[in-house]
Each structure stands twice: as structure tokens, then as C-alpha cells.
Design an enzyme around this catalytic site. Sequence first.
Site, mmCIF file in Angstrom:
data_model
loop_
_atom_site.group_PDB
_atom_site.id
_atom_site.type_symbol
_atom_site.label_atom_id
_atom_site.label_comp_id
_atom_site.label_asym_id
_atom_site.label_seq_id
_atom_site.Cartn_x
_atom_site.Cartn_y
_atom_site.Cartn_z
ATOM 1 N N ARG A 12 70.578 41.516 20.168
ATOM 2 C CA ARG A 12 71.441 41.325 21.054
ATOM 3 C C ARG A 12 71.854 40.463 21.300
ATOM 4 O O ARG A 12 72.078 39.511 22.277
ATOM 5 C CB ARG A 12 71.346 42.478 21.957
ATOM 6 C CG ARG A 12 71.198 43.662 22.272
ATOM 7 C CD ARG A 12 72.580 44.838 21.642
ATOM 8 N NE ARG A 12 72.072 46.076 21.824
ATOM 9 C CZ ARG A 12 72.182 46.759 22.978
ATOM 10 N NH1 ARG A 12 71.850 46.416 24.561
ATOM 11 N NH2 ARG A 12 72.054 47.468 21.986
ATOM 12 N N ARG A 46 75.681 40.245 27.215
ATOM 13 C CA ARG A 46 76.082 39.428 28.259
ATOM 14 C C ARG A 46 75.090 38.654 29.252
ATOM 15 O O ARG A 46 75.488 38.264 29.968
ATOM 16 C CB ARG A 46 76.231 41.218 29.065
ATOM 17 C CG ARG A 46 76.481 42.396 28.785
ATOM 18 C CD ARG A 46 76.273 43.359 29.177
ATOM 19 N NE ARG A 46 75.418 43.806 28.777
ATOM 20 C CZ ARG A 46 75.053 45.209 28.766
ATOM 21 N NH1 ARG A 46 75.332 45.985 30.066
ATOM 22 N NH2 ARG A 46 73.732 45.313 27.898
ATOM 23 N N ARG A 100 84.198 39.568 26.269
ATOM 24 C CA ARG A 100 84.732 41.316 26.475
ATOM 25 C C ARG A 100 85.808 41.640 28.023
ATOM 26 O O ARG A 100 86.645 42.234 27.643
ATOM 27 C CB ARG A 100 83.398 41.527 26.798
ATOM 28 C CG ARG A 100 83.155 43.741 26.885
ATOM 29 C CD ARG A 100 82.056 43.877 27.524
ATOM 30 N NE ARG A 100 81.728 43.171 28.632
ATOM 31 C CZ ARG A 100 81.637 44.170 29.683
ATOM 32 N NH1 ARG A 100 80.367 44.912 29.526
ATOM 33 N NH2 ARG A 100 80.901 43.863 31.015
ATOM 34 N N ASP A 122 78.322 49.027 17.276
ATOM 35 C CA ASP A 122 76.991 49.459 17.364
ATOM 36 C C ASP A 122 77.043 50.602 17.253
ATOM 37 O O ASP A 122 77.609 50.748 15.794
ATOM 38 C CB ASP A 122 78.087 49.430 18.788
ATOM 39 C CG ASP A 122 76.938 50.807 20.095
ATOM 40 O OD1 ASP A 122 76.024 49.671 20.248
ATOM 41 O OD2 ASP A 122 76.236 51.813 20.325
ATOM 42 N N TYR A 129 71.299 60.281 19.929
ATOM 43 C CA TYR A 129 73.203 60.641 20.655
ATOM 44 C C TYR A 129 73.766 61.608 20.814
ATOM 45 O O TYR A 129 74.399 62.215 21.325
ATOM 46 C CB TYR A 129 73.236 59.178 20.640
ATOM 47 C CG TYR A 129 72.172 57.998 21.561
ATOM 48 C CD1 TYR A 129 72.402 57.993 22.933
ATOM 49 C CD2 TYR A 129 71.577 57.587 20.383
ATOM 50 C CE1 TYR A 129 71.496 56.676 22.722
ATOM 51 C CE2 TYR A 129 70.803 56.148 20.949
ATOM 52 C CZ TYR A 129 71.430 56.154 22.439
ATOM 53 O OH TYR A 129 69.850 54.990 22.839
HETATM 54 O O1 CP3 Z 1 72.117 42.887 17.933
HETATM 55 C C1 CP3 Z 1 73.386 42.534 18.290
HETATM 56 O O2 CP3 Z 1 73.715 41.300 18.855
HETATM 57 C C2 CP3 Z 1 74.629 43.276 17.535
HETATM 58 C C3 CP3 Z 1 75.067 44.304 18.474
HETATM 59 C C4 CP3 Z 1 75.194 45.241 18.066
HETATM 60 C C5 CP3 Z 1 74.913 46.353 20.018
HETATM 61 N N1 CP3 Z 1 74.499 47.149 19.819
HETATM 62 C C6 CP3 Z 1 75.537 45.988 21.098
HETATM 63 C C7 CP3 Z 1 76.141 46.012 22.460
HETATM 64 C C8 CP3 Z 1 73.539 46.315 18.004
HETATM 65 C C9 CP3 Z 1 72.871 46.129 16.418
HETATM 66 C C10 CP3 Z 1 73.257 47.130 18.728
HETATM 67 C C11 CP3 Z 1 72.537 49.166 18.360
HETATM 68 C C12 CP3 Z 1 72.385 49.553 19.193
HETATM 69 N N2 CP3 Z 1 72.959 50.416 19.973
HETATM 70 C C13 CP3 Z 1 71.334 50.853 19.805
HETATM 71 C C14 CP3 Z 1 69.452 50.063 18.287
HETATM 72 C C15 CP3 Z 1 68.460 49.314 18.672
HETATM 73 C C16 CP3 Z 1 68.256 49.362 20.399
HETATM 74 O O3 CP3 Z 1 69.000 48.574 21.590
HETATM 75 O O4 CP3 Z 1 67.426 50.354 20.802
HETATM 76 C C17 CP3 Z 1 71.463 51.690 20.535
HETATM 77 C C18 CP3 Z 1 70.291 52.542 20.727
HETATM 78 C C19 CP3 Z 1 72.640 51.555 20.559
HETATM 79 C C20 CP3 Z 1 73.734 51.873 21.716
HETATM 80 C C21 CP3 Z 1 74.057 51.310 23.012
HETATM 81 N N3 CP3 Z 1 74.475 50.246 22.896
HETATM 82 C C22 CP3 Z 1 72.900 51.647 24.247
HETATM 83 C C23 CP3 Z 1 72.296 52.733 24.230
HETATM 84 C C24 CP3 Z 1 73.996 51.111 24.936
HETATM 85 C C25 CP3 Z 1 74.245 50.631 26.398
HETATM 86 C C26 CP3 Z 1 73.009 49.882 26.323
HETATM 87 C C27 CP3 Z 1 72.948 48.278 27.556
HETATM 88 O O5 CP3 Z 1 72.553 47.124 26.884
HETATM 89 O O6 CP3 Z 1 74.031 48.147 27.902
HETATM 90 C C28 CP3 Z 1 74.938 50.045 24.184
HETATM 91 C C29 CP3 Z 1 75.491 49.066 24.748
HETATM 92 C C30 CP3 Z 1 75.761 47.652 23.683
HETATM 93 N N4 CP3 Z 1 76.098 47.405 22.438
HETATM 94 C C31 CP3 Z 1 75.787 46.547 24.784
HETATM 95 C C32 CP3 Z 1 76.252 45.263 22.934
HETATM 96 C C33 CP3 Z 1 75.668 43.665 22.525
HETATM 97 C C34 CP3 Z 1 76.475 46.224 26.003
HETATM 98 C C35 CP3 Z 1 77.880 46.033 25.886
HETATM 99 C C36 CP3 Z 1 78.203 45.951 26.662
HETATM 100 O O7 CP3 Z 1 78.875 44.529 26.605
HETATM 101 O O8 CP3 Z 1 78.607 45.833 28.011
#
Ligand code: CP3
Length: 342
Positions: A23, A27, A36, A73, A150
Amino acid sequence: MTKLLMRALAGETLPTPPIWMMRQAGRYLPEYRATREKAGDFLSLCYNPELAAEVTLQPIRRFGFDAAILFADILLVPQALGADLWFVTGEGPRLSTITGEDDFAKLGGVDDIHDTLGPVYETVSILSRELPSETALIGFAGAPWTVATYMVAGRGTPDQGPAHALKDTNRDLFIRLIDRITEATIEYLSRQVAAGAETVKIFDSWAGSLKGQDFDDFALAPTKRIISELKDRHPGLPIIAFPREAGERYIGFHKATGADCVAVDNSVSAEWVAANVQVDGCVQGNLASSHMVTGGQALVDEAQAITRALRGGPHIFNLGHGITPDADPDNVAKMIDAVRSA
Ligand code: CP3
């Protein structure tokens, strides 16, 4: 000169490990929040190749990480298979659910995913042109079990209860769902590699909730199938697997799946990882992401302790899980200095 990350993935023991962060585009960075905003929302950002490439590059410019991870994602694959997907601000993802045969029958086929996922491949190809020559490009997808949790529940759940219930009450349907996701994931990752990803990472965030034979059937087996098919199609492609919270099951994970690198979360100590997991190949991890919020001498000490504990074999420095929105960017710079001067 071969990139540091690729050398570690090839099994080289290096004096200083390559560094990146899960990540890292997110944010906690003001420039991410601004982009974003410009995109409109999170999913629009994922499907906008120029802006997705821009946020991928932001942490590279700011911190000089050794690798960039594609901005996308894991839930784009279910969407490409026909699930409805949306994000509720402050809460997380929501999807249409899969509770029985009728819901499964509504899903599309594997051949149809590229219409939806085309912009992601375009992001990868922009990045492979624009990244600095020393920075490796990582593609990724969710592992089938984690993606299924999911798709079944329609949201994140604390214990993955709905997916366990479907697995235990209608195993035949659950296996067909896992197979569909596995096949889509192979095609998705293969296209990322064709577009320029130099390695791919398979995120099994909920692997830790699978026990015994279920771990073999739904964490090991699908990951192994994805890895073996990708390596057939792309000889020499290194692959990172992240069976988060696998605990004792981290032992032997390289051999059981064919992964070149096993990423570990911070519930296991670096010393334990060195003795039990790194003996089989490259490992990635495992600083607690809370240090990116709290900083201070504890951050420096822990980052250096991990670096030293894993110095005897191939290691990629990373967090144990994603950096959180409340992290302080100054602590990221501090972590990098600590690791490089350990
Ligand atoms: O690592 C990176 O920077 C690459 C991009 C990436 C994202 N999600 C961007 C993201 C990667 C590799 C993921 C993987 C992901 N997504 C996983 C597996 C890794 C983990 O964290 O366990 C899972 C379970 C998801 C599903 C997901 N996406 C969830 C549960 C959420 C909400 C949680 C949160 O942090 O808000 C997301 C949103 C998400 N994916 C964000 C980002 C940068 C935040 C969204 C935003 O900008 O509002």
C-alpha cells in the site's frame, strides 16, 4: 546491472535488502489523496491508466523504493467476472453475494475478463516505460481463497464465516467458484506480465483462517496451480506468495507452491522466519505497520533488527501488512534510512 529486487528474487543474499511497502501508494500521502480526488473515486482511479500510473510512481519519486507495485485492487477480478462492486467510504468494499447455484450461474466466463481489465494492462505498460531503470515493477492479484471470501460474503468479514459456510455445506459449488477465480487469475496475471510486470505477487490475506486439509486444498493448491501455469507461459518469471497469518504453515510454502519468495506478516518473528522459512528461499517482510504511525527509536531498532536477522539469506524488506492512512510519511523515510544503514 540487474535490479536489486530481481537479484533477491533470484535467491541472492545481498548486503542491503531491496525495500518496498505494501500500500505504498495510498491515503497517507497527500499527493495520492489529490490524485484520487481528481479521478473521482477509488475504482475510477484503478481504471484510469494515466492516473493509476501516476499514483504508482508517487512513492517512488518521494522515497526511492526499489520496487513499484501496480496500483489496482484484488477485487477487480470479481468485477471482471460479473460481480457488482462498489466501495463505501470509511467502510470498505461491497459486492453482490454468492450464496448458491443461481448466483454462481450469473458469473461470466474467464475469456470475458479482459474487457473490464484492459485499463489495468495499460497501466502496467505505462509504468514499464516510465519507471526508473533501477526500480522493479510488481504486478499482483488476490489468491482465489481470499477473493472468494469477498465474493461469497459481499464484503470483508472478521472471520470469513460465509465463505467457510459455503465451503462446508456445498463443497462442489465452492470448488467450482475457486476454479473459476483461479483460471481468471492466471489469465489476468499473464496479461500483466506480457505488458511489462517483472514479477507478480499473490495476496492470500485470509489464508490464516484455513486449517488442516482446507489449507492444502484452498491456499496451497490454487496458488500452486497459478504459479505453475504462469511459469510455463513465462519461463524465468519470479513469483511472490503472501499467505498472510499462515503461522506454522509458512514452513515449506516455497516448496509446496513453487513460489520464489514467501512474504510473511509480523505475527512471526524475523528469527523464526530465518530458521524456518528463509532456509527454502527468499522471504519478504515483516515490520509491523504500526511503526509507520508511531515512529521514534522503536521504529529504527525494529527495522534494523529485522534486517540483521534476515541478512543471512535472500530478503526483501517490507511491512507485515499494508501501511495505514494515519501513517506519517516521515516515518517511511526513517525506515528506509534505518534499513540501509543497518
Ligand atoms: O499495495 C499497493 O500499494 C498496491 C495496490 C493495492 C491496493 N489493494 C490498493 C487499495 C493492493 C495490492 C491491494 C490488495 C488488496 N485489496 C487486498 C490484499 C492485501 C490486504 O490488504 O490484505 C485486499 C484484501 C483488498 C480489498 C480492499 N481494497 C479492501 C478491504 C479495501 C478497503 C480497506 C481500506 O484500506 O480502505 C480496499 C481499498 C484499497 N485498495 C485502497 C487502496 C489504496 C484504499 C482505497 C482508497 O483510496 O480509499
